[in-house]
Design a protein around this motif. Structure first.
Motif, mmCIF file in Angstrom:
data_model
loop_
_atom_site.group_PDB
_atom_site.id
_atom_site.type_symbol
_atom_site.label_atom_id
_atom_site.label_comp_id
_atom_site.label_asym_id
_atom_site.label_seq_id
_atom_site.Cartn_x
_atom_site.Cartn_y
_atom_site.Cartn_z
ATOM 1 N N THR A 63 3.577 14.443 -0.819
ATOM 2 C CA THR A 63 3.665 12.995 -0.620
ATOM 3 C C THR A 63 2.879 12.560 0.616
ATOM 4 N N ALA A 67 -0.422 10.100 0.393
ATOM 5 C CA ALA A 67 -0.606 8.908 1.220
ATOM 6 C C ALA A 67 -2.006 8.862 1.812
ATOM 7 N N GLN A 96 10.681 8.901 -0.268
ATOM 8 C CA GLN A 96 9.263 9.134 -0.019
ATOM 9 C C GLN A 96 8.387 8.360 -1.000
ATOM 10 N N LEU A 100 5.703 5.226 -0.510
ATOM 11 C CA LEU A 100 4.348 5.240 -1.060
ATOM 12 C C LEU A 100 4.081 4.009 -1.927
#
Length: 338
Positions: A63, A67, A96, A100
């Motif tokens: 994650t 990003a 998470q 995002l």
């Protein structure tokens, strides 16, 4: 151009493989750079993977890497292939992806897998055991519930900023995992293209057992595998060599080495077992000239009825990998010719 592949979405998964002479940070920067090129070539999505404690793989925090990819691009969908849910608490994963999606609205995919750390030491470091993968269906239900507000495992707890957001889930699976995807009503990502009979059996079962859900009204199948395109068969074959040797080495020495250039591999003195595993690793992939790959990929898509192909090719020469993706985009109609 194949009429079959022209109507099929084409995407990329990069595993952030380390290369001889280049360190792990360089591998992560290479992944971000490749995502920019994939976007320019018209690919539909770009995913990153999760591996813990693997010497030859830099991508341990998908994650976070997603990003970085999303920040470096503007339109391509970005996600994970995948977050290994048994390694994490579902609430943390939901949070998470909620972050995002909040930062990059409408571009984020939540690709999920059911593997745990691949050695006892890594599993202990993660606070997990092999048996944790057995509860995957329950973990998946809880995770999706954090987005809908329907989870019941932890009353009075809400996922922020995730609740109410729509982050498309995808399940990386074979066998039992395909059945879990069908029952949950989520898209299936399945590989690899070499094990065609097994792949087709799992896909058929997924479609047969699929239950429509708020996440997908109908079955959606993404087939994943290595695809290498070059000016000649020999050049395409050389693209396959670094990963084939890395897999052969890992199965005889217990660890993945950085990817090596083909000329180094050609000079190696392999044991009989290493040679057998290496040559096996070269077989069955979709590789060759543009005409050969167009035909082979068209056959794979037609047989599986795939809605999308996820290209997972790893190789030492990143320029050659980019050229392969450029050629593949051209023969499948993802980008203008030229």
């Amino acid at each position: 151009m194949s009429s079959v592949t022209a109507s099929t979405r084409l995407s990329v998964l990069d595993r952030s493989r380390t290369r001889e002479g280049y360190d792990a940070p360089a591998a992560l920067r290479d992944t971000v750079s490749l995502a920019r090129h994939a976007e320019a070539l018209g690919y539909h999505r770009f995913w990153v993977s999760e591996h813990h404690g693997v010497p030859g793989v830099a991508g341990s925090a998908p994650t976070v890497l997603a990003a970085a990819v999303a920040a470096a691009t503007t339109s391509i969908r970005v996600g994970t292939g995948g977050v290994m849910l048994p390694n994490h608490q579902p609430l943390v994963v939901a949070e998470q992806f909620g972050v995002l999606e909040s930062l990059f609205p409408g571009r984020v995919d939540m690709g999920l897998g059911r593997s745990v750390g691949f050695t006892d030491g890594i599993r202990r470091a993660l606070g997990r055991e092999k048996k944790d993968a057995e509860d995957f269906a329950v973990q998946l239900e809880e995770l999706l519930g954090w987005f809908t507000g329907g989870q019941t495992a932890h009353p009075h707890v809400r996922a922020r900023p995730s609740e109410g957001l729509r982050v498309p889930p995808y399940l990386l699976a074979t066998g039992e995992g395909a059945r879990i995807a069908a029952r949950a009503g989520v898209p299936l990502v399945i590989g690899d293209l070499r094990g065609r009979d097994r792949l087709l059996t799992a896909v058929d079962g997924y479609r047969r057992e699929f239950r429509p859900s708020r996440w997908a009204e109908r079955p959606y199948v993404v087939v994943a595998g290595t695809v290498a395109v070059a000016g000649t068969e020999e050049e395409a074959h050389r693209l396959l060599m670094p990963e084939a040797w890395s897999m052969a080495y890992s199965r005889t020495h217990g660890t993945f080495p950085p990817l090596m250039p083909p000329e180094r591999i050609e000079a190696l003195e392999m044991t009989a077992k290493e040679r057998d595993l290496y040559e096996s690793g070269l077989r069955g992939h979709i590789a060759g000239t543009e005409e050969q790959v167009a035909e082979a990929l068209g056959t794979a898509v037609k047989e599986s009825g795939a809605d999308e192909v996820l290209v997972t090719t790893s190789t030492y020469d990143r320029a050659a990998l980019l050229d392969s993706l450029r050629r593949l985009a051209r023969i499948t109609g993802q980008s203008p010719t030229g």
